[in-house]
Scaffold this active site. Structure first.
Site, PDB file in Angstrom:
ATOM      1  N   TYR A  35       6.366   0.731 -12.112  1.00 37.46           N
ATOM      2  CA  TYR A  35       6.224   0.103 -10.801  1.00 37.46           C
ATOM      3  C   TYR A  35       5.321   0.922  -9.878  1.00 37.46           C
ATOM      4  CZ  TYR A  35       7.965  -3.176  -7.214  1.00 37.46           C
ATOM      5  OH  TYR A  35       8.077  -4.165  -6.266  1.00 37.46           O
ATOM      6  N   LYS A  51       3.281  -1.039  -1.697  1.00 38.41           N
ATOM      7  CA  LYS A  51       4.309  -1.474  -0.747  1.00 38.41           C
ATOM      8  C   LYS A  51       4.598  -0.380   0.285  1.00 38.41           C
ATOM      9  CE  LYS A  51       5.258  -5.632  -2.407  1.00 38.41           C
ATOM     10  NZ  LYS A  51       4.933  -6.861  -1.648  1.00 38.41           N
TER      11      LYS A  51
END
Lengths: 83, 252
Positions: free
Chosen positions: B150, B157
């Site tokens: 991720y 993010k």
């Protein structure tokens, strides 16, 4: 639009994304041109934009190689034009 | 809470979390502009659901990772609506790789869609907004937590969350609020695709103190509140919605 001109547009798109001149007639699939999954999704998005068609995931999963892909794009263009 | 007469843009608004947000805002009376990347038939199906609520809906096909497409999208919005009241930055993509395996193209693709698009879209959205405008970004707990493969999305993010704070302070004097929502694992198609594990849902909700996974509708409800005037003093915040899972990662 003829199949050959569809192939020419896909060649142009693939060359731009892969940042090199490619000849789709010499390979069986995009991976042989050094394309990874990100390249392939970018090629799909650009092909959809250029021909204003939608390429369906369920169909793409069954595409066997570049010739198959060109034929599928051609078919989707024809389906759009017949609507 | 009524949003009657408001115009809302939801990027990635045709599926999953974006669809739930689009439907929620429409149910409160807002006209909704749905941005989508690929599936026009899916976007049109969502548009039909929105139309059934008696509001106006407009579809814009655009890859928010490309600045010229963002320009074209906002030109279309200005031409069709002349203004914007709500901007939901929801569209996201990403390369699933470990940080040590990440190349520049995967990094750029992910950062361009998840972080740079938020900057460029907000710059354009604010020009179409007046006092009372609302900007909300959808982040992820992966901005702060580390999950396998991720890295690119998590970093993008984190940038989104930092950008929320900077934009919020610059927009607050204009009467425009900028905030961010950070969901835990959400029960959605995207999670199944990313995790590739049908059993993941079960393992997540079993670890969630609230007893179930976060749903797209939970996020839409929070976004709806942030779009209301009751939330006008919430400025530049990242609001976690995860059923308590990050507070109690170990089952007691």
């Amino acid at each position: 639009m003829s199949t050959s001109s569809v192939e020419a547009v896909i060649t142009e798109i693939a060359s731009k994304i892969l940042r090199k001149d490619v000849d789709l007639t010499t390979v069986n699939n995009f991976k042989e041109l050094g394309a990874d999954s990100l390249d392939i999704i970018q090629i799909i998005v650009k092909v959809e934009d250029r021909f204003d068609i939608e390429l369906l995931e369920e169909d793409l999963q069954n595409i066997k190689g570049i010739k198959d892909f060109v034929a599928y794009v051609e078919r989707r263009i024809a389906e759009k034009n017949s609507q | 809470m009524s949003l009657a007469g408001k115009v809302a843009l939801v990027t990635g608004g045709s599926r999953g979390i974006g669809k739930a947000i689009s439907l929620k805002l429409a149910s409160q009376g807002a006209d909704v502009i749905i941005n989508f990347l690929r599936r026009r038939s899916v976007a049109e199906a969502t548009a039909n659901e929105i139309r059934a609520k008696g509001v106006k809906v407009h579809l814009v096909k655009a890859n928010v990772g490309e600045p010229e497409e963002i320009d074209r999208m906002f030109q279309e919005i200005e031409r069709e609506f002349g203004r914007l009241d709500i901007f939901i930055n929801n569209a996201a993509s990403g390369v699933a790789k470990a940080a040590l395996e990440l190349d520049t193209r995967g990094w750029d693709w992910t950062m361009d869609i998840n972080a740079r698009a938020f900057l460029l879209c907000t710059q354009r959205a604010v020009k179409l907004m007046s006092k009372g405008g609302k900007v909300i970004a959808i982040s992820s707990l992966g901005a702060r937590l580390v999950w396998p493969a991720y890295s690119a999305v998590g970093v993008s993010k984190a940038a989104l969350e930092a950008l929320t704070r900077y934009l919020a302070i610059e927009c607050a004097p204009l009467g425009i609020t900028v905030n961010c929502v950070a969901p835990g694992a959400v029960e959605s198609e995207a999670l199944k695709l990313y995790a590739g594990d049908e059993n993941l849902n079960k393992s997540v909700w079993q670890k969630t103190p609230a007893g179930r996974m976060v749903s797209p509708e939970d996020i839409a409800n929070l976004v709806s509140f942030l779009c209301s005037e009751q939330a006008s003093m919430i400025v530049g915040q990242v609001i976690v919605i995860d059923g308590g899972v990050t507070l109690a990662p170990i089952n007691f």
